[in-house]
Design an enzyme around this catalytic site. Structure first.
Site, short mmCIF file in Angstrom:
data_model
loop_
_atom_site.label_atom_id
_atom_site.label_comp_id
_atom_site.label_asym_id
_atom_site.label_seq_id
_atom_site.Cartn_x
_atom_site.Cartn_y
_atom_site.Cartn_z
CG HIS A 270 -1.87 -1.32 1.23
ND1 HIS A 270 -2.67 -1.53 1.78
CD2 HIS A 270 -2.09 -1.63 0.40
CE1 HIS A 270 -3.79 -2.30 2.29
NE2 HIS A 270 -3.64 -2.71 1.02
CD GLU B 149 -0.60 1.18 4.53
OE1 GLU B 149 -2.30 0.63 4.86
OE2 GLU B 149 -0.08 -0.45 4.67
CD GLU C 229 -1.99 -2.93 9.25
OE1 GLU C 229 -1.34 -1.69 9.10
OE2 GLU C 229 -2.67 -3.90 8.54
#
Ligand code: ZN
Length: 787
Positions: free
Chosen positions: A350, A353, A517
């Site tokens: 992504h 990010e 994450e």
């Protein structure tokens, strides 16, 4: 060589010694470290981009943000009026002060307009992709410059994202961010610069079209800010700044699907400029561009100390013409190379990010350092690193997608070789790597826009029974002050079925596959700084070094150490039962993807499949023959084009996995029955040596392995069989078995280990029990099967 001791009490060392001696005489088949190491920095974007200043020369000059901020959600009446951004433009075009490309004619609408206000469509039917806005080729349009204004915006640089800006009132500007290329949305990432403000001037920025319904901006997150003047004067680099920040439902409707009348979300923040004539950059998080990556890799590759452990290779070229790199980090000593475990790291699937890149940089810097722990890891592991999976998205300022307009982390089930080359080749590469050696750990690095702290998503069959899948996550959270185990979830959600995590876990049967994450914000209402992200990477390596057993040492040295996996399992067993509810999932909205018809217009189906080419040629000629029925012919051509663009490339191993049972049986052992059977089947299939490995995924290790096989066949076969009947260097899982036996015969005092050894030994004698079953048994006996 520490030969004599090994010779006496460890027969496998003796084998290795001979292998080593022969190896030193024969040149390796493949040069492990090519001399030309550095990468040519060649960034290909869809449109011309200006260079950015050198951000982040140091990572230590950040200051803690301590001032209390208030979050005021403004009392805005969300009316039911159906206004879109285009309507807003029509009303405010005289106030337009910036548009991303001067050539853009925002008002232009053709009668059959299929595009959306902030969408750029890139057509890949030509060798050079052309960008279209509202049906017009972008750089063919007439120049219509914006009205000159004191405050000037810019986003024409790498990773930049600001589509246009309107002056709403004095010191108030409305901004529209650009949709991901070839999509109707995915707006969240922003990165733009502002010049021309006076010292002390406060400006209110309203970003009108965010995608997500919730944001950390309401919990205290501030935009990332970089002031060029401040940097020159004090050396301040990226920091968090801005005040009166709020995130709330916008009055504007999403243009697609219009019928659903869904609204965008709006970010409002204020910023006071400190210096006259300053240029200030604003972003969602500290940007990390493709250029930043290549420059960083070059510093590593040029460093004489570091480059001896590091090699690079181009995995593939992306749709946009950029390269996707794959790095290998391991000790260049050939000793016990065959016993090293595989570790895979991925980042930037992504593009919006950037945290993932900083964590990755921390990992690479640590692994190539002269830290003894790093040396230990290099001697016992081979690292395969994919530092930027979506370089196109990063270059062009996307938030979530690649240039073909789809989320790469939802394409791992059957990636298309042409549309998702980095996923297609990375998956193939990792599969080949798993045939070569046991992969211990896979970590895919991401950023999270709604939760604080850092945490992992893992895969497990049960949300209640604490199995081995959680062990490494718990260990990571213990060594990492920035990681929160209570935020981790271990679920195999159907919505995330096509992610790298679930697909690699399913297909390669790796227990420790995690999506890592890192929050856009931080934890306990404190912002993460760049060095914190770097430290997260170091912590992952620290945790790994605790769990990897040293294959270069005697087993006797390590036998007395407490088993860390056992400890973690026991601790997990004491933890209260949780149901792993994932609050505030960060998953995307696929409604922003283009329709099949639209995709066919942008991508040439013939360019990537000769088979498809012939097929459609045949169909075309067939159609020409049937001129009498033009309507049906046209339909079938479109259908076949659609089919060939959208057809996902077939994977070699198309074995059908049984669907995950939606029912949750109470017995945990029962629950793992289905995959266990699968593993047994795989075991049978794996009897043939990995000579079938696709040549394109051959690595240095593969060639070395092949050479070892030859050596073994020629010299050691009989001896191997007499000493260790099942010694089989193709199966990494059996290596541990071998070593346990060796230990059993040479060690007499180690009683603590006898149970597991005898278990392994009995498992060995019974050839019907596969090593995967042993693994399953080990899970519940809590032994270190992954020694
Ligand atoms: Zn992500």
């Amino acid at each position: 060589m520490n030969s004599n001791n090994n010779y006496n009490n460890d027969s496998s060392s003796e084998d290795d010694l001979q292998v080593y001696e022969t190896l030193t005489k024969i040149a390796p088949a493949n040069e492990l470290l090519p001399r030309k190491l550095t990468i040519d920095i060649d960034v290909k974007s869809l449109y011309p981009l200006k260079p950015l200043p050198k951000f982040c020369k140091t990572y230590t000059t950040f200051f803690e943000e301590s001032s209390q901020r208030e979050c005021l959600i403004p009392d805005i009446q969300v009316s039911d009026e159906n206004r879109t951004l285009l309507d807003y433009y029509e009303e405010n075009k005289q106030n337009l002060v910036y548009k991303r490309f001067d050539q853009l004619d925002l008002g232009k609408r053709t009668s059959n307009d299929r595009t959306y206000f902030a969408s750029l469509l890139a057509n890949f039917k030509r060798t050079q992709p052309r960008v279209f806005f509202r049906g017009e080729a972008l750089f063919d349009q007439k120049l219509t410059p914006c009205t000159s204004e004191q405050i000037q915006f810019d986003s024409n640089f790498e990773s930049g994202n600001l589509f246009c800006a309107f002056k709403k009132a004095e010191n108030i500007y409305d901004l529209v961010i650009q949709n991901d290329i070839n999509t109707r949305g995915n707006t969240q990432w922003f990165f733009f610069s502002v010049t021309g403000a006076k010292a002390g001037q406060t400006i209110q920025f309203n970003i009108l079209n965010h995608l997500k319904t919730g944001s950390l901006f309401n919990e205290g997150l501030q935009p990332a800010v970089y002031s060029v003047k401040e940097n020159q004067l004090v050396g301040t680099e990226w920091c968090r700044d801005g005040f009166n920040i709020s995130y709330f439902k916008s009055i504007f409707m999403k243009e697609y699907p219009l019928s659903l009348k869904k609204k965008y979300y709006q970010l409002r923040f204020h910023y006071t400029f400190k210096h006259e004539g300053d240029k200030v950059y604003f972003a969602h998080s500290y940007p990390y561009t493709y250029t930043n990556l290549l420059e960083f890799l070059n510093t590593q590759l040029e460093d004489q100390e570091r480059n001896q452990y590091l090699s690079r290779k181009v995995l593939c070229t992306t749709l946009g013409g950029n390269t996707c790199e794959v790095l290998t980090i391991t000790s260049n000593s050939l000793q016990k190379r065959a016993f090293r475990k595989g570790v895979v790291f991925l980042a930037r699937q992504h593009p919006g990010e950037p945290q993932g890149s900083y964590v990755m940089q921390g990992i690479i810097e640590f692994l190539t350092s002269n830290n003894p722990q790093a040396e230990y890891l290099r001697q016992n592991c081979i690292f395969k690193i994919f530092p930027m999976m979506n370089s196109d998205g990063v270059v062009n300022g996307n938030y979530r997608c690649g240039l073909e307009g789809s989320d790469l982390n939802r394409r791992w089930k059957k990636p298309n070789k042409y549309l998702h080359p980095s996923v297609y080749y990375a998956k193939k590469y990792v599969k080949g790597f798993s045939k070569e050696r046991q992969i211990l750990l896979v970590v895919d690095l991401h950023g999270h826009s709604r939760k604080q702290s850092s945490f992992v998503y893992g895969c497990a069959y049960s949300s209640q029974v604490k199995t081995i899948e959680r062990v490494f996550a718990l260990l990571m959270s213990k060594v990492n002050p920035f990681m929160d185990y209570s935020s981790c979830t271990f679920r195999v959600e159907s919505a995330k079925d096509k992610t790298a995590r679930i697909q690699l876990w399913r297909e390669l049967k790796i227990n420790w596959v995690y999506t890592y994450e890192c929050s856009f914000y931080g934890q306990q209402k404190k912002h993460y700084q760049i060095k914190d992200y770097l430290n997260c990477g170091v912590s992952i390596c620290n945790a790994l070094s605790q769990i990897v057993k040293d294959t270069t040492k005697e087993f006797t040295n390590q036998a007395n150490q407490p088993d860390i996996q056992q400890q973690m399992l026991e601790e997990l067993g004491k933890m209260p039962q949780t149901d792993d509810q994932d609050i505030g999932s960060d998953s995307s909205q696929s409604e922003a993807e283009l329709s099949d018809d639209e995709l066919v217009q942008l991508f040439q189906p013939k360019t990537y499949s000769i088979k498809q080419k012939n097929l459609s040629k045949q169909q075309e000629t067939n159609n020409k023959k049937k001129i009498q029925q033009p309507n049906s012919n046209q339909k079938s051509t479109i259908a076949s084009q659609k089919a060939s663009v959208l057809q996902e490339s077939p994977t070699k191993n198309q074995e059908q996995k049984p669907p995950m049972s939606s029912q949750k049986p109470k017995n945990p052992l029962y629950r793992i029955q289905a995959p266990q059977r699968n593993r047994q089947l795989d075991q049978v299939k794996q009897v043939e040596p990995p000579l079938m490995v696709d040549k394109s995924v051959q690595t240095d290790d593969w060639i070395y392995r092949q050479w070892l096989i030859q050596m073994g066949k020629l010299k050691k076969q009989q001896e191997f069989q007499s000493i260790t009947p099942t010694r089989n260097i193709y199966k990494s899982s059996s290596q541990s078995v071998t070593r346990f036996i060796v230990k059993n015969s040479t060690m007499k005092n180690d009683r603590g280990r006898v149970d597991s050894i005898s278990l392994m030994a009995s498992g060995l004698q019974n050839k019907l029990i596969s090593s995967s079953q042993q693994r399953q048994m080990m899970r519940y006996s809590g032994s270190n099967f992954m020694s």
